[in-house]
Design an enzyme around this catalytic site. Structure first.
Site, PDB file in Angstrom:
ATOM      1  CG  ASP A 123      -3.023   1.690   5.366  1.00 33.65           C
ATOM      2  OD1 ASP A 123      -2.747   0.838   6.236  1.00 33.65           O
ATOM      3  OD2 ASP A 123      -3.398   1.383   4.223  1.00 33.65           O
ATOM      4  CG  ASP A 154      -5.815  -5.419   4.382  1.00 33.66           C
ATOM      5  OD1 ASP A 154      -6.709  -4.560   4.400  1.00 33.66           O
ATOM      6  OD2 ASP A 154      -4.622  -5.165   4.699  1.00 33.66           O
ATOM      7  CD  GLU A 156      -0.394  -4.363   1.409  1.00 30.62           C
ATOM      8  OE1 GLU A 156       0.065  -5.510   1.595  1.00 30.62           O
ATOM      9  OE2 GLU A 156       0.208  -3.312   1.743  1.00 30.62           O
ATOM     10  CG  ASP A 160      -5.078  -3.114   1.881  1.00 31.99           C
ATOM     11  OD1 ASP A 160      -5.108  -4.349   1.680  1.00 31.99           O
ATOM     12  OD2 ASP A 160      -4.212  -2.546   2.571  1.00 31.99           O
ATOM     13  CG  HIS A 210      -4.679  -2.789   8.450  1.00 31.33           C
ATOM     14  ND1 HIS A 210      -4.721  -3.624   7.350  1.00 31.33           N
ATOM     15  CD2 HIS A 210      -4.540  -3.580   9.535  1.00 31.33           C
ATOM     16  CE1 HIS A 210      -4.596  -4.878   7.765  1.00 31.33           C
ATOM     17  NE2 HIS A 210      -4.491  -4.893   9.077  1.00 31.33           N
ATOM     18  CG  HIS A 217       2.305  -2.061   4.362  1.00 37.60           C
ATOM     19  ND1 HIS A 217       1.838  -3.318   4.038  1.00 37.60           N
ATOM     20  CD2 HIS A 217       2.706  -2.139   5.653  1.00 37.60           C
ATOM     21  CE1 HIS A 217       1.944  -4.124   5.093  1.00 37.60           C
ATOM     22  NE2 HIS A 217       2.466  -3.432   6.073  1.00 37.60           N
ATOM     23  CG  ASP A 263      -6.505  -0.560   4.357  1.00 38.25           C
ATOM     24  OD1 ASP A 263      -6.341  -1.550   5.084  1.00 38.25           O
ATOM     25  OD2 ASP A 263      -5.603  -0.031   3.684  1.00 38.25           O
ATOM     26  CG  HIS A 285      -2.340   0.568   0.801  1.00 35.59           C
ATOM     27  ND1 HIS A 285      -3.497   0.302   1.490  1.00 35.59           N
ATOM     28  CD2 HIS A 285      -2.690   1.430  -0.201  1.00 35.59           C
ATOM     29  CE1 HIS A 285      -4.495   0.987   0.930  1.00 35.59           C
ATOM     30  NE2 HIS A 285      -4.033   1.677  -0.084  1.00 35.59           N
TER      31      HIS A 285
HETATM   32 MN   LIG Z   1      -3.684  -0.677   3.530  1.00 38.44          MN
END
Ligand SMILES: [Mn+2]
Length: 302
Positions: free
Chosen positions: A129, A230, A274, A228, A127, A142, A125, A103
């Site tokens: 980030d 994930d 990712e 992303d 997360h 990332h 995402d 990322h």
């Molecule tokens: Mn990310």
């Protein structure tokens, strides 16, 4: 999609803690990206992969900042060249479609997309980030691209990392389910709009995404859309570096990206990041990435 699409592969894993995500662009192309894009947009040009030096041939310990932001010099190099390519695509009135890579590539995409326009950012995402070299527990860049684009902490001294003119009010993060403690505090204290996976549970994906898109579009000429993989549940997207249980479903992801395509504010740049084929099952995650790109570009069921 009424503009041509330019595919830009960025085979980098400088920002990640596990190898394999540098093979993401190959896996996504192998899964049929060009066909998926051409279903919705007649004009698709694959510009290939930019050249990225292998991580094994660099020394991770050479700059003073490096334990707080590993491979930062390499990330700067990749970001600068990617920003030029993205800006060139935008100038040619094409849509740059960036394939990560980890990322950290978003730093370059956003810098390029923001060069000649006021952009908003929608970030799908697990997360945040939103770490900086001061707050990161891992040193992996990332986990920092949004903070970099906004020039937070150390990034204030790094113009190359910033998306010019990006106001935090025009950043919307959707579907968070794992934040580091200091990162969580930083998101709370910032004017960015952030929705957790619980908000999606409570209110439904369409309501949350529409609100996120309207926050990001306020005063923006175009949107940067960052996906992303994930973000999705690992049952759907097992091939990612940092899987987290309890992600969005297959249908929720499509619904979200269909809303992106339906927005009045145009998508200025799009990226999928990712995808890690080493950890994937039969390229399932890369195939999913292709499908979701088609939805983001306007493919509908009926
Ligand atoms: Mn990310």
């Amino acid at each position: 999609m009424d503009r041509p699409v330019r595919i830009l592969g960025v085979p980098t894993d400088y920002g990640a803690n596990r190898r394999g995500v540098d093979m993401g662009p190959s896996a996504i192309r192998y899964a049929g990206l060009a066909d998926a894009v051409e279903r919705v947009c007649g004009d698709c040009l694959d510009e290939g992969d930019m050249s990225v030096v292998r991580a094994e041939s660099t020394d991770p310990d050479r700059a003073p900042l490096d334990d707080r932001a590993k491979f930062l010099a390499e990330v700067e190099d990749v970001s600068g060249r990617l920003a030029d390519d993205v800006a060139a695509a935008c100038t040619a009135d094409a849509l740059p479609l960036v394939l990560g890579g980890d990322h950290s590539v978003a730093i370059g995409t956003m810098a390029g997309a923001a060069r000649d326009a006021d952009i908003g950012v929608v970030w799908f995402d697990a997360h945040g980030d939103f770490n900086t070299p001061s707050t990161t527990p891992s040193g992996n860049v990332h986990g920092m691209p949004l903070a970099a684009a906004l020039g937070r902490d150390e990034f204030a001294e790094m113009p190359w990392a910033q998306a010019a003119g990006l106001a935090p009010e025009r950043v919307a993060i959707v579907g968070l389910r794992n934040l580091d403690p200091a990162e969580r505090e930083a998101i709370h204290d910032s004017p960015v709009t952030a929705y957790s996976i619980s908000d999606i549970d409570d209110r439904g994906i369409v309501a949350v995404v529409e609100e996120a898109l309207s926050a990001a579009s306020e005063g923006a000429e175009g949107l940067h859309v960052s996906l992303d993989l994930d973000w999705l549940d690992p049952d759907e997207a097992p091939g990612v570096g940092t899987p987290e249980r309890g992600g969005v479903t297959y249908r929720e992801a499509h619904a979200a990206l269909e809303r992106v395509a339906a927005m009045e504010t145009p998508t200025r740049s799009l990226e999928v990041v990712e995808v890690n084929p080493i950890l994937d099952r039969h390229n399932r995650t890369a195939e999913l990435a292709c499908e979701l790109v088609a939805s983001a570009l306007g493919e509908t069921v009926l």
